[in-house]
Scaffold this active site. Structure first.
Site, PDB file in Angstrom:
ATOM      1  N   GLU A 127       8.651  16.232  15.540  1.00 10.16           N
ATOM      2  CA  GLU A 127       9.126  16.088  14.168  1.00 10.16           C
ATOM      3  C   GLU A 127       8.316  17.009  13.264  1.00 10.16           C
ATOM      4  O   GLU A 127       7.092  16.920  13.226  1.00 10.16           O
ATOM      5  CB  GLU A 127       8.970  14.634  13.709  1.00 10.16           C
ATOM      6  CG  GLU A 127       9.466  14.424  12.294  1.00 10.16           C
ATOM      7  CD  GLU A 127       9.200  13.017  11.768  1.00 10.16           C
ATOM      8  OE1 GLU A 127       8.042  12.565  11.814  1.00 10.16           O
ATOM      9  OE2 GLU A 127      10.162  12.374  11.310  1.00 10.16           O
ATOM     10  N   LYS A 137       0.893  -1.173   0.000  1.00  7.82           N
ATOM     11  CA  LYS A 137       0.000   0.000   0.000  1.00  7.82           C
ATOM     12  C   LYS A 137       0.928   1.218   0.000  1.00  7.82           C
ATOM     13  O   LYS A 137       1.423   1.637   1.042  1.00  7.82           O
ATOM     14  CB  LYS A 137      -0.881  -0.026   1.265  1.00  7.82           C
ATOM     15  CG  LYS A 137      -2.236   0.631   1.091  1.00  7.82           C
ATOM     16  CD  LYS A 137      -2.208   2.084   0.698  1.00  7.82           C
ATOM     17  CE  LYS A 137      -1.951   2.981   1.890  1.00  7.82           C
ATOM     18  NZ  LYS A 137      -1.776   4.401   1.503  1.00  7.82           N
ATOM     19  N   GLU A 175       9.653   1.397  10.892  1.00  5.39           N
ATOM     20  CA  GLU A 175      10.630   2.478  10.744  1.00  5.39           C
ATOM     21  C   GLU A 175       9.832   3.771  10.838  1.00  5.39           C
ATOM     22  O   GLU A 175       9.053   4.091   9.940  1.00  5.39           O
ATOM     23  CB  GLU A 175      11.367   2.340   9.415  1.00  5.39           C
ATOM     24  CG  GLU A 175      12.219   1.072   9.399  1.00  5.39           C
ATOM     25  CD  GLU A 175      12.929   0.791   8.081  1.00  5.39           C
ATOM     26  OE1 GLU A 175      12.655   1.485   7.088  1.00  5.39           O
ATOM     27  OE2 GLU A 175      13.753  -0.130   8.054  1.00  5.39           O
ATOM     28  N   CYS A 217      13.451  11.054   6.917  1.00  2.00           N
ATOM     29  CA  CYS A 217      13.335  10.594   8.310  1.00  2.00           C
ATOM     30  C   CYS A 217      14.655  10.758   9.042  1.00  2.00           C
ATOM     31  O   CYS A 217      14.680  10.956  10.251  1.00  2.00           O
ATOM     32  CB  CYS A 217      12.888   9.144   8.338  1.00  2.00           C
ATOM     33  SG  CYS A 217      13.988   8.069   7.413  1.00  2.00           S
TER      34      CYS A 217
HETATM   35  P1  NAD Z   1       2.099   8.345   7.488  1.00  2.00           P
HETATM   36  O1  NAD Z   1       2.291   7.566   8.727  1.00  2.00           O
HETATM   37  O2  NAD Z   1       1.091   9.437   7.468  1.00  2.00           O
HETATM   38  O3  NAD Z   1       1.680   7.378   6.286  1.00  2.00           O
HETATM   39  C1  NAD Z   1       2.466   6.275   5.910  1.00  2.00           C
HETATM   40  C2  NAD Z   1       1.589   5.236   5.261  1.00  2.00           C
HETATM   41  O4  NAD Z   1       0.686   4.698   6.219  1.00  2.00           O
HETATM   42  C3  NAD Z   1       0.728   5.765   4.114  1.00  2.00           C
HETATM   43  O5  NAD Z   1       0.736   4.820   3.081  1.00  2.00           O
HETATM   44  C4  NAD Z   1      -0.642   5.886   4.761  1.00  2.00           C
HETATM   45  O6  NAD Z   1      -1.710   5.813   3.847  1.00  2.00           O
HETATM   46  C5  NAD Z   1      -0.636   4.693   5.694  1.00  2.00           C
HETATM   47  N1  NAD Z   1      -1.568   4.783   6.835  1.00  2.00           N
HETATM   48  C6  NAD Z   1      -1.935   5.894   7.520  1.00  2.00           C
HETATM   49  N2  NAD Z   1      -2.778   5.568   8.522  1.00  2.00           N
HETATM   50  C7  NAD Z   1      -2.942   4.224   8.489  1.00  2.00           C
HETATM   51  C8  NAD Z   1      -3.688   3.287   9.267  1.00  2.00           C
HETATM   52  N3  NAD Z   1      -4.422   3.687  10.306  1.00  2.00           N
HETATM   53  N4  NAD Z   1      -3.609   1.970   8.946  1.00  2.00           N
HETATM   54  C9  NAD Z   1      -2.846   1.559   7.914  1.00  2.00           C
HETATM   55  N5  NAD Z   1      -2.125   2.388   7.123  1.00  2.00           N
HETATM   56  C10 NAD Z   1      -2.163   3.710   7.415  1.00  2.00           C
HETATM   57  O7  NAD Z   1       3.551   8.881   7.088  1.00  2.00           O
HETATM   58  P2  NAD Z   1       3.922   9.871   5.891  1.00  2.00           P
HETATM   59  O8  NAD Z   1       3.405  11.229   6.213  1.00  2.00           O
HETATM   60  O9  NAD Z   1       3.551   9.224   4.610  1.00  2.00           O
HETATM   61  O10 NAD Z   1       5.533   9.861   5.978  1.00  2.00           O
HETATM   62  C11 NAD Z   1       6.270  10.713   6.796  1.00  2.00           C
HETATM   63  C12 NAD Z   1       6.663  10.001   8.070  1.00  2.00           C
HETATM   64  O11 NAD Z   1       7.406   8.821   7.768  1.00  2.00           O
HETATM   65  C13 NAD Z   1       7.573  10.820   8.963  1.00  2.00           C
HETATM   66  O12 NAD Z   1       7.172  10.669  10.293  1.00  2.00           O
HETATM   67  C14 NAD Z   1       8.949  10.179   8.758  1.00  2.00           C
HETATM   68  O13 NAD Z   1       9.866  10.352   9.799  1.00  2.00           O
HETATM   69  C15 NAD Z   1       8.574   8.751   8.582  1.00  2.00           C
HETATM   70  N6  NAD Z   1       9.646   8.022   7.892  1.00  2.00           N
HETATM   71  C16 NAD Z   1      10.431   7.166   8.618  1.00  2.00           C
HETATM   72  C17 NAD Z   1      11.474   6.489   7.985  1.00  2.00           C
HETATM   73  C18 NAD Z   1      12.388   5.557   8.742  1.00  2.00           C
HETATM   74  O14 NAD Z   1      13.117   4.823   8.106  1.00  2.00           O
HETATM   75  N7  NAD Z   1      12.369   5.552  10.058  1.00  2.00           N
HETATM   76  C19 NAD Z   1      11.688   6.690   6.614  1.00  2.00           C
HETATM   77  C20 NAD Z   1      10.868   7.583   5.928  1.00  2.00           C
HETATM   78  C21 NAD Z   1       9.832   8.238   6.572  1.00  2.00           C
END
Ligand code: NAD
Length: 503
Positions: free
Chosen positions: A407, A196, A272, A306
Site C-alpha cells: 500500500e 485518540k 479497518e 483506504c
Molecule cells: P496509522 O496506523 O499510522 O495511525 C493511525 C492511528 O493510530 C493514529 O492516531 C496513530 O497515532 C495511532 N497509532 C499508531 N501507532 C500506535 C500504537 N502502537 N498504539 C496505539 N495507537 C497507535 O495510520 P495513518 O497513517 O494515520 O492512516 C493511513 C492508514 O489507514 C492506511 O494504511 C489506510 O489504508 C488506513 N485506513 C483504513 C481505512 C479502512 O476503513 N480500512 C480507512 C482509512 C484509512
C-alpha cells in the site's frame, strides 16, 4: 456555549477561522496536557505551522478513561434509548449548524479540496450520528419459545447492553468522517468513548467536544486525548486496562501492534486497516464512466483513501485507449488552490511524501514505464512549502513488484493488461489485503460472477465509494477484522445477553 469555546485563540488561515490551540477534552473540560508539552499542527498545503496541539500524558489518558467509566453509571447510563437518541440526533444537527467551522478545521488539517470536505467529510460526520440513532431506535431483538421436558416451556430472549468504555483510534485521511463512523454507533449503543485522533489531524475531534457541550452531553461520555502512537497517547489508551473495547482505523502494521495490546485483558477489537485495491475493466465497459470512476478511485484525496485503487487490470483490447484517457484525467488535476474543482491536494506530511516518492523511484527500478507524473509538481511560490506530489501512472510492472503489492497511499497506480476473466480474477485476488475491488463491465452475468469471486469486504460494480451506511463495511485478509455499518456495528458496540425464563 461560551464556556465551551475554550480553544484559546483563533487565527485566519486562507480566510478560514481556525483555533491556534488544540486542546484535549476530558470529562467535559478543554485542557492542556498535564506536562505542558505541545507539538506543531502543520497545514500540508503550505508546510506552515497553524497551531499547537496539547499533548496528553499517560496520566491525562488515565483521567479520560476514568471519566468515561464514571459516565457509564451517571446520567448517561440512566437514560432511556429514546433520550439518548434525541441527544445523538442533536449532535448531528449541531455539526450541520457549525459545518463551516468543521470545514475550516478539516481543510486546515489536511489541505484537502474544499469541495471534497464539504461534500464527503463534514456531511458524513453528521449522518454517522443520525443513521446510528435510527438503527438503535428500531432495533429488533430475537425471542425463542423453547420446549422443556415438563411441557411448560421456556422463553429465551436477548437484550443488548453497551460494552463500556470504547477506545477510538483514528487516521488522518478522513478525520471527522472516520472518527464519527465509530463514535456515532458507540454512543448510540450507550457506550462512552475516549478518542485518540491522528496527530496530523486533531482539529475536528476537538471541535466535536464543543458540539458535545452545546447539546448538553453529560461530562465524560466523549473524551479526546491528543498525541502520537507508540509509547504515547495512542498506546497509553489502547493498553489501558480500563478500556473494554478498541476500534481502530489505520495501517495494518499498527493494527498488529494494537492487537497485542488488546490481548492483555482479552479486550474486543474492530479493525479497518490498509488495502491494495484492484479495479478490473472489461472491454465491454462504458469507457467514459470507467475512466471517470477509476481516476476518482486513484486520485481522490490525493490517493489517500483506504478504498482507493492502486492496481488496475484492463482487458488487452482496450488497454492503450484506457491508459491514454486515464493519463489525460491525471494531467487535468491541478495543485495549489483548495477552491478549484480540479484541485488535487497535497499529501498529509513531508514524511509521507518521502515515502510515496520512494515508491515512485522504486517503480522505475522495478521496470515501470512512466506514463505520467512521477515527481513533485510546480506550484505557486506562495504554496511551495506544501507537500505536493504529481498524480502518477505506470505500466509494464511485473505483478510481484513492490509497488504492485504494498500500500503506497498516494495518487498513483500501476496498470496491467489481462486476456481472460479468470486471469483478471486471479490477478485481483493475488494480495494479502482484501478491502475492496471495483469492476467495470456492462455484462450483467459477468458482473455478478466476478464480484462474487473477489476476496474482499466490499465490491463495487460500475461505481466506486458509493456508500449506504446500513451496509457491512470492513476488510477481508489483512484489511481488517469485523464489520461495521448499520446493524453490523451493534455486534461490536454492544454485548448481547440471552435471558432464559422457565415458564
Ligand atoms: P496509522 O496506523 O499510522 O495511525 C493511525 C492511528 O493510530 C493514529 O492516531 C496513530 O497515532 C495511532 N497509532 C499508531 N501507532 C500506535 C500504537 N502502537 N498504539 C496505539 N495507537 C497507535 O495510520 P495513518 O497513517 O494515520 O492512516 C493511513 C492508514 O489507514 C492506511 O494504511 C489506510 O489504508 C488506513 N485506513 C483504513 C481505512 C479502512 O476503513 N480500512 C480507512 C482509512 C484509512
Amino acid at each position: 456555549m461560551e464556556q465551551a469555546r475554550r480553544l484559546e485563540a483563533t487565527d485566519a488561515a486562507g480566510g478560514l477561522e481556525i483555533a491556534r490551540h488544540i486542546l484535549n477534552y476530558i470529562d467535559g473540560r478543554f485542557e492542556k496536557g498535564s506536562a505542558g508539552a505541545t507539538f506543531a499542527n502543520i497545514d500540508p498545503a503550505s508546510g506552515l505551522e497553524t497551531g499547537r496541539v496539547h499533548e496528553a500524558t499517560r496520566a491525562d489518558v488515565d483521567r479520560a478513561v476514568g471519566a468515561a467509566r464514571r459516565a457509564l453509571t451517571g446520567p448517561w447510563g440512566k437514560m432511556t434509548t429514546a433520550e439518548r437518541v434525541r441527544l445523538i440526533a442533536a449532535v448531528a444537527d449541531e455539526i450541520e449548524r457549525r459545518a463551516e467551522d468543521f470545514l475550516a478545521a478539516e481543510v486546515a488539517d489536511t489541505g484537502k479540496p474544499r469541495h471534497v470536505a464539504s461534500h464527503i467529510d463534514i456531511p458524513r460526520g453528521a449522518s454517522n450520528f443520525r443513521m446510528f440513532a435510527d438503527v438503535v431506535s428500531t432495533l429488533p431483538t430475537e425471542t425463542f419459545s423453547t420446549p422443556t421436558p415438563d411441557g411448560a416451556g421456556a422463553l429465551n430472549y436477548s437484550v443488548r447492553k453497551p460494552k463500556g468504555v470504547v477506545a477510538v483510534v483514528c487516521p488522518w485521511n478522513f478525520p471527522l468522517l472516520l472518527m464519527t463512523w465509530k463514535v456515532g454507533p458507540a454512543l448510540a449503543c450507550g457506550n462512552t468513548v475516549v478518542v485518540k485522533p491522528s496527530e496530523e489531524t486533531p482539529r475536528t475531534a476537538a471541535l466535536l467536544g464543543e458540539v458535545m457541550d452545546a447539546v448538553g452531553m453529560p461530562a465524560g461520555v466523549y473524551n479526546v486525548v491528543h498525541g502520537f502512537g507508540p509509547d504515547a497517547a495512542g498506546e497509553f489508551l489502547t493498553s489501558h486496562p480500563g478500556v473494554d473495547a478498541i476500534t481502530f482505523t489505520g495501517e495494518t502494521g499498527t493494527g498488529e501492534a494494537i492487537m497485542k495490546q488488546a490481548a492483555v485483558g482479552v479486550r474486543d477489537i474492530s479493525f479497518e486497516l490498509g488495502g491494495k485495491n484492484p479495479a478490473v475493466i472489461f472491454a465491454d465497459a462504458d469507457l467514459d464512466k470507467a475512466v471517470e470512476g477509476v481516476s476518482r478511485a486513484a486520485f481522490l484525496n490525493t490517493g489517500q483513501v483506504c478504498l482507493g485503487t492502486e492496481r488496475i487490470y484492463v482487458e488487452r483490447s482496450i488497454f492503450e485507449p484506457f491508459v491514454a484517457r486515464l493519463a489525460a484525467a491525471a494531467q487535468a488535476l491541478r495543485p495549489g488552490d483548495v477552491n478549484d474543482p480540479q484541485y488535487v491536494g497535497p499529501l498529509i506530511s513531508e514524511e509521507h511524501r518521502q515515502k510515496v516518492l520512494g515508491y515512485y523511484e522504486r517503480a522505475l527500478a522495478e521496470g515501470a514505464t512512466l506514463i505520467t507524473g512521477g515527481g513533485i509538481p510546480q506550484v505557486d511560490p506562495a504554496a511551495s512549502g506544501g507537500f505536493w506530489i504529481e498524480p502518477t501512472i505506470w505500466t509494464g510492472l511485473p505483478h510481484d513488484a513492490a509497488v504492485m503489492r504494498e500500500e503506497i497511499f498516494g495518487p498513483c497506480c500501476g496498470v496491467i493488461p489481462f486476456d481472460s476473466e479468470d486471469e483478471a480474477v486471479a490477478l485481483a485476488n493475488d494480495t494479502s489485503y482484501g478491502l475492496c475491488a471495483t469492476i467495470w463491465t456492462q455484462n450483467l452475468s459477468r458482473a455478478h460472477r466476478v464480484a462474487a469471486a473477489m476476496s474482499v469486504g466490499i465490491c463495487w460494480v460500475n461505481c466506486w465509494f458509493l456508500r449506504d451506511l446500513r451496509t457491512a463495511f470492513g476488510g477481508a485478509g489483512q484489511s481488517g477484522i469485523g464489520r461495521e455499518g448499520g446493524q453490523h456495528s451493534l455486534e461490536f458496540y454492544t454485548e448481547l445477553e440471552n435471558i432464559c425464563v422457565k415458564v
